[in-house]
Design a protein around this motif. Sequence first.
Motif, short mmCIF file in Angstrom:
data_model
loop_
_atom_site.label_atom_id
_atom_site.label_comp_id
_atom_site.label_asym_id
_atom_site.label_seq_id
_atom_site.Cartn_x
_atom_site.Cartn_y
_atom_site.Cartn_z
N UNK A 124 0.80 -1.23 0.00
CA UNK A 124 0.00 0.00 0.00
C UNK A 124 0.83 1.28 0.00
N UNK A 125 2.14 1.14 0.22
CA UNK A 125 3.02 2.32 0.22
C UNK A 125 4.17 2.18 -0.78
N UNK A 126 3.98 1.33 -1.77
CA UNK A 126 5.06 0.97 -2.69
C UNK A 126 5.68 2.20 -3.36
N UNK A 127 4.86 3.17 -3.73
CA UNK A 127 5.35 4.35 -4.43
C UNK A 127 5.76 5.48 -3.49
N UNK A 128 5.64 5.25 -2.18
CA UNK A 128 5.93 6.31 -1.21
C UNK A 128 7.04 5.94 -0.23
N UNK A 129 7.75 4.86 -0.50
CA UNK A 129 8.81 4.43 0.41
C UNK A 129 9.89 5.49 0.47
N UNK A 130 10.28 5.93 1.66
CA UNK A 130 11.28 7.01 1.76
C UNK A 130 12.63 6.63 1.17
N UNK A 131 13.34 7.62 0.69
CA UNK A 131 14.69 7.41 0.18
C UNK A 131 15.59 6.80 1.25
N UNK A 132 15.32 7.13 2.52
CA UNK A 132 16.14 6.64 3.63
C UNK A 132 15.86 5.19 3.98
N UNK A 133 14.85 4.57 3.35
CA UNK A 133 14.57 3.16 3.59
C UNK A 133 13.55 2.96 4.70
N UNK A 134 13.54 1.75 5.26
CA UNK A 134 12.56 1.41 6.29
C UNK A 134 13.14 0.38 7.24
N UNK A 135 12.68 0.45 8.49
CA UNK A 135 13.04 -0.52 9.52
C UNK A 135 11.75 -1.25 9.92
N UNK A 136 11.81 -2.57 9.95
CA UNK A 136 10.63 -3.39 10.24
C UNK A 136 10.82 -4.08 11.59
#
Length: 392
Positions: A124-136
């Motif tokens: 649902x956020x595929x096109x909005x993922x931040x340039x800085x990445x993500x932590x899960x």
Amino acid sequence: MLRRSRKSLLQLAFFCVVIYIIVSLLRPPAPKLYLWNTIRYQTTAASLPEARGTCPGLDDSSKPALVVSYVAADGDTVWLERLSSKYNLCIYNVDAPADSSARNLRVPANRGHESITYLTFLIDNYDSIPQAGAVFVHGNRFQWHNDDTLYDNAASLAALNVASALEPTGYHNLRCDWSAGTCPKDSGPAQGSLETYINSILQPWSARSASDAAMPQAFAVLFGGDDYLKNRKSKGLKLSRSDPVRAQCCAQFVVSREAMHRHTREEYLAIRQWLLDSYGTSRNSNAAPRDDRIAGRILSYLWHVLFIPQEDGPVDLAKLNEQACPSAADCYCRLYGKCDLKCNVRGCYGQYRIPPYMRLPDDWAELHGNDIYEPAGVKALHGRLYPKAFEP
């Protein structure tokens, strides 16, 4: 003359066999290659869940997203809110009551433990993922597998150097210590081995045995799709009996935007449907096991396969295993800035030790939940859980 010729031929044949055996033993084994590049599972569901997992604020965020799989039993979220200056918080309420008016941070079902949250975020956020990445991460602050002296994920996330963690491959598990998971070569039999299959029969209560036994088929279905189902002998899809998948536990990791975009939104949808197709009127016998402990644990060993980059062509399993298990010393230094520790390849002195029975005392959060960045009294409280000092 005939006898001498026969004797010479036998000696020559014996000599050739010996040379062949020696050369075979000295020759490096051929790489074990698997076609684990693209998810090809096809759902039998008539419709897909509506998009209700948008995380607000990502489009304009310069901070990495912190994707949290939260259930009510995890307690309050104050510890997460105190990290908002460093991360864009995406806290998914996994067991929230069905509410058609909620359009953000919802998952279609409480299925596969943290996997449903991670996949919903990616979809649902595929096109909005931040340039800085993500932590899960999981929603519970204190957990036995958190790689911190007090098992405190607040302290780990506060110290985490996201940019440094992403430098080598664009993916990194948050654990550095090897005492859980399958990184050591002596951590257990290969998932597709006969020993694993027998263990799953003799120990049906063991989620590890059951999920390990189910993993080869699950990976083959996810990456092979209909091609594998029509031809069960398809090479390069199903783990052999001797090839283990090595990886850190326990499904908490950091990923770059580039790594997440190595796979399409449709591939993440396919994995989520593999989880969801086990239930409902469209139940698919090739979908995930119905037992959440098994389905979730299978996917916990899929993330690094998806996100660690491989050269074009089949995945070299030995190389992937090596990349998934960096040395503890390197990991602690790059992720948490602890660069002068006394270590061996598996662990570092005074950093982590598995608690008895893989369980924290019931009052652990009460005793240790006051400070988020530098928990007080580490040395004094350390002995309460560990009667002996840890030696790597």
